[in-house]
Design a protein around this motif. Structure first.
Motif, PDB file in Angstrom:
ATOM      1  N   TYR A  42      36.678  45.055  23.027  1.00  0.00           N
ATOM      2  CA  TYR A  42      36.359  44.374  24.286  1.00  0.00           C
ATOM      3  C   TYR A  42      37.103  43.048  24.380  1.00  0.00           C
ATOM      4  O   TYR A  42      37.610  42.675  25.441  1.00  0.00           O
ATOM      5  CB  TYR A  42      34.855  44.135  24.430  1.00  0.00           C
ATOM      6  N   GLY A  43      37.151  42.321  23.264  1.00  0.00           N
ATOM      7  CA  GLY A  43      37.851  41.039  23.252  1.00  0.00           C
ATOM      8  C   GLY A  43      39.337  41.190  23.515  1.00  0.00           C
ATOM      9  O   GLY A  43      39.926  40.412  24.278  1.00  0.00           O
ATOM     10  N   LEU A  44      39.960  42.186  22.899  1.00  0.00           N
ATOM     11  CA  LEU A  44      41.396  42.381  23.100  1.00  0.00           C
ATOM     12  C   LEU A  44      41.714  42.828  24.525  1.00  0.00           C
ATOM     13  O   LEU A  44      42.686  42.361  25.127  1.00  0.00           O
ATOM     14  CB  LEU A  44      41.937  43.383  22.087  1.00  0.00           C
ATOM     15  N   VAL A  45      40.894  43.712  25.068  1.00  0.00           N
ATOM     16  CA  VAL A  45      41.119  44.145  26.453  1.00  0.00           C
ATOM     17  C   VAL A  45      40.973  42.952  27.398  1.00  0.00           C
ATOM     18  O   VAL A  45      41.806  42.729  28.281  1.00  0.00           O
ATOM     19  CB  VAL A  45      40.151  45.287  26.835  1.00  0.00           C
ATOM     20  N   THR A  46      39.937  42.174  27.186  1.00  0.00           N
ATOM     21  CA  THR A  46      39.708  41.012  28.037  1.00  0.00           C
ATOM     22  C   THR A  46      40.811  39.980  27.867  1.00  0.00           C
ATOM     23  O   THR A  46      41.209  39.319  28.833  1.00  0.00           O
ATOM     24  CB  THR A  46      38.336  40.385  27.716  1.00  0.00           C
ATOM     25  N   LEU A  47      41.328  39.853  26.652  1.00  0.00           N
ATOM     26  CA  LEU A  47      42.415  38.903  26.403  1.00  0.00           C
ATOM     27  C   LEU A  47      43.661  39.256  27.210  1.00  0.00           C
ATOM     28  O   LEU A  47      44.381  38.378  27.678  1.00  0.00           O
ATOM     29  CB  LEU A  47      42.742  38.868  24.907  1.00  0.00           C
ATOM     30  N   PHE A  48      43.908  40.542  27.406  1.00  0.00           N
ATOM     31  CA  PHE A  48      45.071  40.947  28.187  1.00  0.00           C
ATOM     32  C   PHE A  48      44.812  40.916  29.696  1.00  0.00           C
ATOM     33  O   PHE A  48      45.743  41.005  30.479  1.00  0.00           O
ATOM     34  CB  PHE A  48      45.552  42.332  27.745  1.00  0.00           C
ATOM     35  N   VAL A  49      43.552  40.771  30.097  1.00  0.00           N
ATOM     36  CA  VAL A  49      43.243  40.625  31.519  1.00  0.00           C
ATOM     37  C   VAL A  49      43.567  39.210  31.986  1.00  0.00           C
ATOM     38  O   VAL A  49      44.007  39.004  33.122  1.00  0.00           O
ATOM     39  CB  VAL A  49      41.757  40.976  31.781  1.00  0.00           C
TER      40      VAL A  49
END
Length: 147
Positions: free
Chosen positions: A80-87
């Motif tokens: 979740y953190g990595l996906v959000t980081l790329f958002v």
């Protein structure tokens, strides 16, 4: 002042549709959680009805498999953190595109991008902390290796 006619109606319907979509997602999540808990209770009821002995290890395995404890929680938080980081950079790029048409939109939307970036960093840190914490997920795979 401009006429709100059909254009205003379309905008209102679009906003209504958006919020109904968000409501449907929230309700579906709640429904799933209730069904998962009902399934846990049904499993426990059947174990008790069959007369099997229920010990702490069995309960730990049952609840960690359905609640996402231990390494599973750590992995989910990291994803979740990595996906959000790329958002966050996507929102920053959106801010730049919006500022080409409406310059005052740059800083508020960039602020949203920074906020999303901080949320991502928080999720990644939470993943690291969850990996080090003993507790509810302790009956997970980490204990079988002796940690």
């Amino acid at each position: 002042m401009q006429d709100m006619g059909l254009n205003g109606l379309g905008t209102g319907l679009a906003a209504f549709g958006f919020w109904m979509f968000i409501a449907a997602i929230v309700i579906a999540g709640m429904w799933y959680d209730i069904a998962r808990k009902r399934s846990q209770n049904e499993i426990l009821r059947r174990l008790i009805a069959s007369g099997q002995k229920i010990d702490q290890d069995m309960l730990g395995k049952l609840f960690s498999a359905t609640t996402g404890g231990g390494e599973r929680l750590q992995r989910e938080l990291m994803v979740y953190g990595l996906v959000t980081l790329f958002v966050a950079p996507g929102i920053a790029l959106l801010a730049w595109f919006l500022s080409l048409q409406y310059p005052p939109a740059l800083y508020p939307v960039l602020g949203a991008a920074v906020l999303v970036g901080f949320i991502a960093i928080g999720l990644i840190v939470a993943s690291k902390v969850a990996g080090r914490m003993p507790g509810e997920g302790a009956s997970g795979p980490r204990d079988r290796r002796g940690r």
